[in-house]
Design an enzyme around this catalytic site. Structure first.
Site, short mmCIF file in Angstrom:
data_model
loop_
_atom_site.label_atom_id
_atom_site.label_comp_id
_atom_site.label_asym_id
_atom_site.label_seq_id
_atom_site.Cartn_x
_atom_site.Cartn_y
_atom_site.Cartn_z
N PHE A 99 -4.12 3.74 14.55
CA PHE A 99 -4.13 4.71 13.01
C PHE A 99 -5.52 3.26 12.82
O PHE A 99 -5.78 2.01 12.74
CB PHE A 99 -3.19 4.67 12.99
CG PHE A 99 -2.82 6.03 13.29
CD1 PHE A 99 -1.83 5.98 14.39
CD2 PHE A 99 -2.43 7.35 12.67
CE1 PHE A 99 -0.65 7.43 14.47
CE2 PHE A 99 -1.90 8.08 12.92
CZ PHE A 99 -1.24 8.47 14.00
N LYS A 140 10.38 -15.72 -10.27
CA LYS A 140 9.16 -15.21 -11.02
C LYS A 140 8.12 -15.91 -11.91
O LYS A 140 9.41 -16.52 -13.35
CB LYS A 140 9.68 -13.61 -12.02
CG LYS A 140 9.34 -13.00 -12.74
CD LYS A 140 10.29 -11.80 -13.76
CE LYS A 140 8.62 -11.66 -14.52
NZ LYS A 140 9.58 -10.50 -15.51
N LYS A 158 -9.91 -4.39 19.10
CA LYS A 158 -8.60 -4.87 19.09
C LYS A 158 -7.85 -4.01 20.49
O LYS A 158 -6.41 -4.15 20.80
CB LYS A 158 -7.43 -3.28 18.59
CG LYS A 158 -7.94 -3.74 16.76
CD LYS A 158 -7.02 -3.24 15.68
CE LYS A 158 -7.70 -4.16 14.05
NZ LYS A 158 -6.56 -3.78 13.07
N ASP A 194 -3.67 -6.60 5.37
CA ASP A 194 -4.36 -8.09 6.49
C ASP A 194 -4.24 -9.71 5.64
O ASP A 194 -4.29 -9.84 6.57
CB ASP A 194 -5.77 -7.42 6.68
CG ASP A 194 -6.48 -6.27 6.63
OD1 ASP A 194 -5.96 -6.10 7.84
OD2 ASP A 194 -6.41 -4.84 6.32
N LYS A 212 -12.77 -0.25 16.32
CA LYS A 212 -11.46 -1.23 16.17
C LYS A 212 -10.96 -0.68 17.75
O LYS A 212 -10.21 -1.58 18.52
CB LYS A 212 -10.74 0.21 14.94
CG LYS A 212 -11.05 -0.18 14.03
CD LYS A 212 -10.11 0.31 12.73
CE LYS A 212 -10.45 0.03 11.52
NZ LYS A 212 -9.78 0.29 9.99
N ASN A 266 0.93 -1.31 0.31
CA ASN A 266 0.13 0.12 0.05
C ASN A 266 0.70 1.10 -0.09
O ASN A 266 2.13 1.17 0.46
CB ASN A 266 -0.88 0.04 1.43
CG ASN A 266 -0.25 -0.12 2.68
OD1 ASN A 266 0.61 1.06 2.82
ND2 ASN A 266 -0.22 -1.20 3.54
O1 PMT Z 1 3.15 6.63 6.23
P1 PMT Z 1 2.00 7.71 5.51
O2 PMT Z 1 2.49 7.63 4.55
O3 PMT Z 1 2.80 8.41 6.04
O4 PMT Z 1 0.52 7.17 5.93
C1 PMT Z 1 0.06 7.03 7.10
C2 PMT Z 1 -0.69 5.65 7.17
C3 PMT Z 1 -2.24 6.76 6.66
C4 PMT Z 1 -0.35 4.77 7.15
C5 PMT Z 1 -1.14 6.05 9.19
O5 PMT Z 1 -2.10 7.16 9.54
C6 PMT Z 1 -2.81 5.23 8.71
O6 PMT Z 1 -3.33 5.47 9.49
N1 PMT Z 1 -1.75 3.83 9.60
C7 PMT Z 1 -2.72 3.22 9.66
C8 PMT Z 1 -3.42 2.61 8.37
C9 PMT Z 1 -4.03 1.14 8.49
O7 PMT Z 1 -3.88 -0.07 7.87
O8 PMT Z 1 -5.10 1.38 9.39
P2 PMT Z 1 -6.39 0.19 9.82
O9 PMT Z 1 -7.47 0.53 9.89
O10 PMT Z 1 -6.17 -1.09 8.20
O11 PMT Z 1 -5.74 -1.23 11.09
C10 PMT Z 1 -6.08 -0.36 12.08
C11 PMT Z 1 -4.70 -0.39 13.35
O12 PMT Z 1 -4.06 -1.86 12.90
C12 PMT Z 1 -3.42 0.17 12.97
O13 PMT Z 1 -3.20 0.88 13.82
C13 PMT Z 1 -2.83 -0.69 12.27
O14 PMT Z 1 -1.55 -1.02 12.29
C14 PMT Z 1 -3.05 -2.15 12.69
N2 PMT Z 1 -2.58 -3.32 11.98
C15 PMT Z 1 -3.38 -3.51 10.79
C16 PMT Z 1 -3.51 -5.09 10.30
C17 PMT Z 1 -2.64 -5.92 11.11
N3 PMT Z 1 -2.47 -7.02 10.74
N4 PMT Z 1 -1.81 -5.52 12.22
C18 PMT Z 1 -2.03 -4.21 12.68
O15 PMT Z 1 -1.96 -3.82 13.55
#
Ligand code: PMT
Length: 394
Positions: A324, A286, A342, A276, A338, A207
């Protein structure tokens, strides 16, 4: 004890305003000391700064400083803050590339004190892509800029490039000097950037996370005295000084690195955009179009571990966990979901529609906890990082 601001002065017409900056700092009880480039001495004689500061003024890298054979190191060490005002495009460029060929730039490279730059130059030089990129590079290393102002420039052009007003510079420096050290003795763990999940030897799922938000949080925590561990996916940013940075690629590698640091952390902030899912059977070679069409057109995915949820499940008393949420709509509702799912203490929900969030220098977020939601205006990621820390620390 009075704090020392080392003022780097470079060759620029706006140099006369530095005298007012010195006065402003002195009025606030700050000791000001000047280091000049050779070019700066063509505009003002060091005697003026010596008289104003009542301190020796350093210019040449090899000048004899009585009782101080390694002058750039002692200057670097005695500064509580290094302000460079005015700072030319040339000195910004040198600093961005780690060039240290005079006393000022050598001191800038040697100091561990916060650096604040007030640029001043012609509008075209200011807007030049090279200068903009150099400033961006320095920002990502935690160097703060006091924006140049727009107006009539010494060369007769109109536009952005005027040195900020001395009062604005003094205020910004004092604010930075008074910056909180409220994370002294605390350990902070931060995740940043994307994860990269291989499909084959050359293809992957990922991403557009640039790591800027996570790096900004790590830099802010370090600035406030924390012992920081930053676990980052692949990003184009340089490692930040003064902290441990662990580089990973996949979600599983990120989990392993976070797992090793989590128990010791007082605060864990999960900024990374973790994939995810990952391809179930990545190929070591490849895959070839034509030969491996079936594998290329249908990629079997398996779910990645949720790093945040895994860590939160073993959260100890007093440990603060922050997630986040990258959302395009219903920010607060999704963030609340979330928060519960979480087991986090806070969720920073940021808007990632319309070019916001990912890779941008600014971000707009709402901080959600069980006690409520605090929407924040759009602001620079560095500033938002401090607002988030303010919120966590109450
Ligand atoms: O890196 P930049 O370009 O500055 O951009 C910042 C950002 C937009 C990436 C950042 O601000 C942000 O929003 N990060 C979380 C993005 C995200 O993947 O959100 P989510 O809704 O999928 O995940 C929720 C939370 O679970 C996040 O804290 C993530 O780190 C965590 N997570 C998610 C999936 C996973 N398998 N493990 C996790 O720990």
């Amino acid at each position: 004890m009075s704090r020392t601001v080392l003022i780097g002065v470079t060759g620029c017409v706006a140099i006369y305003k530095t005298c007012e900056v010195i006065r402003g700092l002195q009025k606030a009880g700050v000791r000001a000391k000047v280091v000049m480039t050779e070019s700066a001495t063509h505009f003002i004689n060091p005697t003026l700064f010596r008289s104003l500061t009542r301190e020796p003024v350093a210019v040449g890298l090899f000048d004899d400083a009585p009782g101080d054979p390694i002058h750039h190191i002692s200057l670097a060490k005695e500064a509580d803050l290094f302000l460079i005002a005015p700072c030319t495009a040339n000195v910004i460029a040198k600093m961005a590339h780690g060039i240290a060929d005079d006393l000022l730039t050598t001191t800038a490279l040697a100091t561990t004190a916060p650096i604040v730059i007030a640029p001043a130059m012609n509008v075209n030089m200011y807007e030049n892509a090279a200068t903009q990129l150099n400033m961006e590079t320095l920002r990502t290393r935690g160097i703060a800029f006091i924006d140049a102002e727009s107006g009539y420039l010494a060369c007769g052009d109109e536009g952005k490039g005027r040195l900020a007003d001395p009062a604005v510079i003094v205020e910004a420096v004092l604010e930075r000097l008074d910056a909180k050290r409220d994370l002294e003795g605390k350990r902070v763990l931060v995740t940043a950037g994307p994860t990269v999940e291989p499909i084959d030897a050359v293809r992957f799922i990922s991403n557009p996370s640039s790591g800027k938000m996570g790096f900004a949080i790590a830099a802010a925590a370090h600035e406030r005295g924390a012992d920081v561990t930053l676990v980052t996916g692949p990003v184009a940013l340089e490692d930040l000084p003064g902290m441990e940075t662990v580089h990973v690629r996949t979600a599983c590698e990120m989990l392993e690195a976070v797992d090793a640091a989590f128990d010791k952390a007082d605060i864990a902030i999960f900024t990374a955009a973790v994939s995810d899912y990952r391809p179930a059977n990545p190929s070591g070679c490849k895959l070839k179009k034509g030969r491996d069409d079936a594998e290329l057109s249908t990629i079997q995915l398996v779910e990645n571990p949720d790093i945040l949820a895994t860590m939160s499940s073993r959260k100890r008393d007093g440990q603060v966990v922050v997630g986040f949420a990258a959302e395009t709509d219903d920010l607060e509702v999704n963030a609340r979901e979330k928060l519960a799912k979480k087991n986090a203490d806070f969720i920073v929900a940021n808007l990632v529609s319309h070019g916001n969030g990912f890779a941008a220098d600014e971000n707009e977020a709402t901080i959600v906890s069980k006690d409520g939601a605090k929407p924040l205006n759009r602001m620079a990621k560095g500033q938002l990082a401090h607002r988030i820390l303010d919120e966590l620390l109450g």
